[in-house]
Write a protein that holds these residues in place. Sequence first.
Motif: not given
Length: 394
Positions: A255-263
């Motif tokens: 989920s941290y990586i997913e947030s980075r991808r969204q950012n």
Amino acid sequence: MTISTETKPVPFFDLKEQNRALEPELKAAFDRVLQSGQFILGDEVQNFENQMAEYLGAKHAIGVSSGTDALLLALMTLDLGPGDEVLCPAFTFIATAGSIARTGATPVFCDVCPVCFNLNPHDAARRITRKTRAILPVHLYGQSADMTPLLALARAHDLHVIEDVAQALGAKYDGQHCGTLGDFGAYSFFPTKNLGGFGDGGLLTTNDDVLAEKARAIRVHGAHRKYHHDYLGANFRLDTLQAALLSVKLPHLESYIESRRQNAAVHAAGLKPIAAAADSATCCAQAELSTAIHQLHLPIETPGRHHTWNQYTLRFPAPAARSRAQDRLKANGAGAAVYYPVPLHRQPCFPGDHPALPVAEALTDQVLSLSIYPELSPEALLGISVALAVNTDG
Ligand SMILES: *Cc1c(COP(=O)(O)O)cnc(C)c1O
């Protein structure tokens, strides 16, 4: 709603919110270790290693004291030393090449790709000599290097491959986790990395049973059995407490990586009006890649390389344009950083005659990394592109 550029300061990186969300579990893990009285290796480290091996699809995962020590342990396990040459990129963090040099081997600096910022396989190929023993690609900024040609090069010349995955835990190459394609993968849990720990920590992975057993011994002074030393080793252990705390965070890594991808997607959308996306068709395409750009370039995810966006790194056409952008971000309270201002072949700690490496040298004048950590608010993200969009020409 009006968007003001005078928003709250946006730090370049901040881990407090991420850890606060897990505070009860982190405290429980701390208490568990405190009560156990065991602070060196033991079940906590073993459990964390098992979780990491499963997550990565690696046969062996060995908890170590830092990403730097993971690299050093890999090189020591392969018996690299004086007289051996190891190919590595010139555009990376010092630990990559520093670890090579600390074994007595020679880091041979190679140029990088201006699109993905990673080791250029065509340039690496022409630096192979009779002394070359290994290739050490780095998955910089959270995105895989171009592994197919690098692995082919290694097979053709009987070279070991050690992957520096310090910035790219969770990144994939053609669906396979980075760090599991070569002989070894070296990861870091330094707080700014994708799985940010509570101090220093790292991990070494391998699919080779013999190498794993030897690396485990070298981690504890080269001993399979206490006080019986088969190899010259060191103390490269991951702390028990660190392993217990990291085990709490690992289930949230995706989920941290997913947030980075969204950012990253928000940055790209916000900056689109004033920039061009890098051209994936030219990524790692040939030995001599052009460094000249005429406008701001946005970083991209090259097809087949699942990007974890540990850094979101822009390229400016000239140092003056970069300085102006740094000033504007600063005036708006937004953090930014230059990774890296000096290429490794120009560092005083690596004296001697090194060939010119035009891309690595140009990038040090062009790059600027923006804030992208998972907990950045939408307003903060927007504030960054708004600040950059003002008077960005010239
Ligand atoms: C952070 C980093 C390392 C070293 O990791 P530590 O855990 O800080 O020792 C090595 N290589 C690269 C590319 C890094 O970014």
